[in-house]
Each structure stands twice: as C-alpha cells, then as structure tokens.
Scaffold this motif. Structure first.
Motif, PDB file in Angstrom:
ATOM      1  N   SER A 385       0.821  -1.221   0.000  1.00  0.00           N
ATOM      2  CA  SER A 385       0.000   0.000   0.000  1.00  0.00           C
ATOM      3  C   SER A 385       0.851   1.264   0.000  1.00  0.00           C
ATOM      4  O   SER A 385       0.309   2.364  -0.110  1.00  0.00           O
ATOM      5  CB  SER A 385      -0.928   0.006   1.222  1.00  0.00           C
ATOM      6  N   THR A 386       2.161   1.114   0.140  1.00  0.00           N
ATOM      7  CA  THR A 386       3.064   2.273   0.135  1.00  0.00           C
ATOM      8  C   THR A 386       4.095   2.121  -0.980  1.00  0.00           C
ATOM      9  O   THR A 386       5.297   1.992  -0.723  1.00  0.00           O
ATOM     10  CB  THR A 386       3.779   2.405   1.497  1.00  0.00           C
ATOM     11  N   LEU A 389       7.420   4.206  -1.269  1.00  0.00           N
ATOM     12  CA  LEU A 389       8.546   3.974  -0.371  1.00  0.00           C
ATOM     13  C   LEU A 389       9.455   2.838  -0.842  1.00  0.00           C
ATOM     14  O   LEU A 389      10.594   2.732  -0.399  1.00  0.00           O
ATOM     15  CB  LEU A 389       8.040   3.646   1.045  1.00  0.00           C
ATOM     16  N   HIS A 471       0.174  10.775  -2.620  1.00  0.00           N
ATOM     17  CA  HIS A 471       0.740   9.543  -2.069  1.00  0.00           C
ATOM     18  C   HIS A 471      -0.096   9.038  -0.896  1.00  0.00           C
ATOM     19  O   HIS A 471      -0.319   7.829  -0.749  1.00  0.00           O
ATOM     20  CB  HIS A 471       2.176   9.779  -1.624  1.00  0.00           C
ATOM     21  N   LEU A 472      -0.542   9.968  -0.041  1.00  0.00           N
ATOM     22  CA  LEU A 472      -1.374   9.589   1.091  1.00  0.00           C
ATOM     23  C   LEU A 472      -2.716   9.028   0.614  1.00  0.00           C
ATOM     24  O   LEU A 472      -3.214   8.034   1.160  1.00  0.00           O
ATOM     25  CB  LEU A 472      -1.591  10.797   2.007  1.00  0.00           C
ATOM     26  N   PHE A 475      -2.142   5.533  -0.622  1.00  0.00           N
ATOM     27  CA  PHE A 475      -1.992   4.603   0.503  1.00  0.00           C
ATOM     28  C   PHE A 475      -3.347   4.244   1.098  1.00  0.00           C
ATOM     29  O   PHE A 475      -3.641   3.062   1.346  1.00  0.00           O
ATOM     30  CB  PHE A 475      -1.093   5.220   1.568  1.00  0.00           C
TER      31      PHE A 475
END
Length: 552
Positions: A385-386, A389, A471-472, A475
């Motif tokens: 989900s990230t 990163l 990005h948030l 996620f």
C-alpha cells in the motif's frame, strides 16, 4: 393452512416434557455418545426406528414413517445437544422427545418425520445431512423442510422466539416457509425476533428498526458459515431443503414450553399438506421484519450499478491516460500472463493455508499459525500500500502496461460481482462496496510524479505537503480495500473478543467444514485484483501526463 387447525400438544403433554427434562438434567454432563444411547432407548419406546451416523462425532436419528404417505418425502426436526450459544439444549431435547411420542400417536401424516440428535448444529449436523443424501442406509425420502430447535435452560416459560434462516453461499429458504412459522408463532401470541433484536424492540415497526434488521441481514448472509456459532439452518444448504432455526429467548415471559412445541407441530402440519415441493413464491429476498421484505427486483439493481461502475472505471483508466484500445489489445498477452501468474499464486495460497491449519496437532499450534497468517497478510498490505517507499530503479514496467493491468483488474472485479449477483447478492454487494476505493487509483496515479528528480530538501514545507497528498490518498485507497483490512475491522468491531482470530480461522476452514465458498471467492476474485493493482502501482513508471502527451 397455517394456524387453521388445532394443535393438541398442550397441557397433557406438559408433564411428558417435564419428565424428559428432569431426566436429561441429570445426564447433561455425559458425553454425546452416552446421551445418544439413552435417547435411543426413549425413542425406541415411543415406537420410532433409530439409527446412527458416525462422523467426527456420533449422530442419532429416528424415523417415523407416515401412515398415509408413500415414504418418499420427509420433514426433519433437528435437536443439537449444544445450542449455538454453547449451552446444553435441555428444553429443546425435552420438547423433541415429547414431540416424537406425540407425532407417532397421530395418523394424519403424509410425510415421514425424522428427529436428529447431533452434538451441535455446526459440523456434525452438516455431516449428517451430507451422509443422508450420499451414504446412509436408512433414509426416509427427500427432505422437504427442517426445523432446528433450541431451548436451553429448565424454565417452563420464555419471552419470544428468535428466528434464523440464512443459508450458505447466499442460499435462503422459501419465504412461504418462514411466513408459515412466523404466522403460527403470532397465532400463539409469541413475538418473533430477527438478527438478534432484543426483546424490548421486537414489537417496534419503525423505519430505523427495519433498516437495522435489513443491514444486519445483509451482513449476516455474507458471513453465514464463517462466523461461529452458526445456527443450524446453514447445515441444510445445497440440498433444496427449506430450513429455519427457532430459538427460545428469555425465561420469565408469558409463553410456555408447550407453545414452542405447538409452533413446530403446526408448521409440520402445514408442510405435511403440500402436494408438491416448494417452488413458487420467493427464494430471493431480504427481510426487514418477520412481516416485511424486499424482493429481488428492488435490491438487485444496486449491485448491478456497482458492477457497472467498475466496468466504466476500467474503461476510464484507458481513455483518460491516453492508452488507446489498440495499444491495450497489443499488450493484452503481457497483462494476461501477469494476472494469471498472480491468480495461480493466490490459488496455491488458498489451498495451502487450510491444509496447514488442518495439519496442526494442538490448539497452540493452530493459534500460532493463524496469528502468523494474519500478521503476514497485514504486513503484505502495508508494504504494497506504500509503493512510493519501495520503488525499485531496476524492476520497472511501462505506464502503459501498468494502466492496462489496473484496467483489467477493475473489469475482473466487475465480472466477479456480476457472477455473484444472483448466487450471493450480499457477498457481491459487500465486495463491490469494500473494493470501491480501487476505482480512484488511476486518477491519483495521474497526479503523482514518483521519479526522484528533485530532493526533498529543495521543497518548501507546503509544497512538500501538497506533493505528498496524492501519495497519502494512494496509501489509503490501497490499504482500506485490502481483504485483510476488512477482516480485521469486521472481526474486531462486529464479532467482539478474539473476533479477528475466529473470523480468519472460520473463513479458511469453512470450505472443508461446510462447503462455504466465501474463502475462495475472496482469494480468487477480490485478492488477485487488489494484488495486481498494487504491483502495477509499485512497478509502474508514472509521470505527470498531459492531454497532449501520449503514452508510448
């Protein structure tokens, strides 16, 4: 017709019920095998023919052959020794014994009656139903209807009847059968509760109360077979048997124990008068109360619209990213190879996890294994989900292929929902709603520049925060649409203590125990689509794309 005849299961039978109850109270701590032996003696003395089924636990059943029938049809009265709440079914077993003696004295029956005593209403009852249709030597014809009776405690009185009717895999009993049982209960001045409605709210007929029962019915039908304790009606699913569980609630109400017996007697007499099988009326409905329901023509369009929304989102994922249909078709072989590989991995996982759980020897090993499964799926959810990163500089796929994978996955979910619409509406609806954040992935990706062309230090704080908003959002959309997140939320909020562990365990083992296919629908329908979209976000090369710039 329901309640049009007089049931003679009255005060004259009360002493018989009390006699059986006083004896069973002394024996309630005995193992199931010894209880069955004693019950067999009593049933034989009442003139019934008995037999056993030996599965994981021993099950006793007695057959009363109809004096006016052709020995081709039967009705079942199921008496689990333990109720779905885990208590000894003292009142239910007493009524069942008394009804066996009472039924055998009457000459009105055109259908055979089978009385079944099982350890519980879960796996042991399901095994008996399967064995009855496959391997048992002593049978009594096709089963038309079944009543599972639960009346724990030794009180002569109860408050109301709780009715459970959900079957496995979205199956429901004929609405006429439920209406018959409810109408007879009302004729006896007994209130009927649905979906754990407490006694003080049983008589309410407000919009809020009907909506609450309606929503809980959808959730209950979706979780049927994977949430313990199950209430018995699920065990008869798959064999065209109309089944309902009647459970007495309370100990100080105005209703006496013989009224519970009259509800069973009158319901059986109504089924006894049928000249053909249940085949008309409704098999697709959602109850709002014992008297009100929503028909399939009213609720089905909601899930259809959700399926259409995924299909439109799939098409939008191509058109709004300037991926032409011809380019998509040219890359379809790569899409199918990747998606099939993910699907095959999910298939192996879906079969491996139940195998490992059933191979565990002790409860501690089982607990540790299920906990490890929950932690593993949760970790995978967080990692995938990230994607911003964990970007790799070497393992990358083109934006065209990434959007094609997302488009195909959304269309796949649309097809899964469409196939489940009639078979299991509740599961189709909830999968559609829970996966809905995936439809926002493509617009979010379009606004993300994940190539590290600028260092974080060169961004002012507000510019950095604005840059991180997509990005948030990405996620959140990926995290909350993962099946493990839904399992954790449902288990912790809806099922109480150890809810997550119990839900995960029952979900994985439900096919082996009850032939409930929810685990495979999740692992082969929902989860592969989520994995494919997550990998597309993780490996894709995404830039800011303008309308004048076409993906190469």
């Amino acid at each position: 017709m329901p309640s049009q005849v007089t049931s003679y299961f009255r005060e004259s039978e009360w002493n018989i019920v009390r006699g059986y109850r006083s004896e069973l109270k002394k024996l309630q701590h005995l193992p199931t095998e010894e209880l069955n032996q004693i019950a067999e003696e009593w049933l034989t003395d009442s003139g019934l023919k008995t037999s056993y089924h030996h599965g994981d636990s021993s099950s006793l059943y007695a057959i009363m052959h109809a004096s006016r029938g052709e020995d081709t049809e039967a009705m079942v009265l199921s008496i689990p020794w333990k109720t779905s709440d885990g208590h000894f079914n003292l009142g239910g077993a007493s009524i069942g014994m008394a009804l066996g003696k009472y039924f055998n004295r009457m000459s009105i029956w055109s259908k055979n009656i089978i009385i079944v005593f099982t350890e519980d209403s879960h796996k042991s009852l399901r095994q008996w139903v399967e064995a009855y249709h496959t391997s048992l030597d002593k049978t009594a014809g096709s089963i038309e209807a079944a009543i599972i009776l639960e009346y724990n405690g030794e009180s002569d009185h109860f408050d109301y009847i709780e009715m459970w009717y959900e079957g496995l895999n979205g199956q429901l009993p004929n609405l006429d059968f439920l209406n018959t049982a409810a109408q007879i209960a009302y004729h006896e001045n007994i209130h009927v509760s649905l979906q754990n409605t407490p006694g003080e709210k049983v008589t309410l007929n407000t919009y809020k109360q009907r909506l609450k029962v309606f929503v809980k019915g959808i959730i209950g039908l979706c979780l049927s077979g994977i949430v313990k304790p199950i209430n018995g009606a699920e065990s008869f699913s798959g064999w065209s048997i109309q089944a309902v569980t009647l459970k007495a609630r309370g100990i100080k109400g105005p209703n006496d124990i013989t009224q519970m017996g009259r509800v069973v007697d009158s319901t059986f007499r109504s089924v006894n008068n049928l000249l053909e099988k249940f085949h008309q009326s409704f098999f697709f409905y959602l109850l709002m109360s014992p008297r009100y329901f929503v028909s399939i023509g009213t609720y089905l369009p909601s899930a259809v619209l959700i399926a259409v929304s995924y299909a439109l989102s799939s098409l939008s994922c191509l058109l709004n990213t300037n991926v032409s249909i011809s380019s998509f078709l040219n890359s379809i072989s790569q899409v199918l190879i990747i998606f099939t590989s993910i699907e095959f991995a999910c298939f192996l996982t879906a079969n491996l996890l139940p195998f490992l759980i059933f191979r565990t020897v002790t409860d501690d090993d089982k607990n540790n294994l299920v906990t490890l499964i929950i932690v593993g799926f949760s970790t995978l959810n967080i990692v995938l989900s990230t994607p911003f990163l964990w970007k790799s500089k070497y393992l990358r796929i083109s934006s065209k292929l990434s959007y094609s994978l997302i488009s195909f996955s959304l269309f796949f979910i649309s097809m899964v929902i469409t196939m489940l619409l009639i078979l299991n509406f509740s599961l189709a609806l909830l999968i559609g709603l829970m996966s809905l954040p995936l439809t926002f992935i493509q617009p979010i990706l379009k606004s993300i520049d994940i190539q590290p062309s600028k260092s974080i230090e060169s961004f002012p704080l507000m510019n950095y925060l604005n840059t991180m908003k997509p990005h948030l959002k990405l996620f959140i959309c990926l995290f909350v649409s993962n099946p493990i997140f839904i399992i954790i939320v449902t288990g912790s909020s809806y099922l109480g203590d150890n809810g997550v562990y119990n839900l995960m365990t029952n979900l994985i083992t439900s096919w082996n125990d009850l032939q409930c296919w929810t685990w495979y629908i999740v692992m082969l329908g929902w989860f592969p689509a989520w994995l494919t979209i997550s990998f597309a976000c993780l490996l894709g090369k995404f830039d800011f794309i303008t309308s004048s710039k076409k993906l190469q």
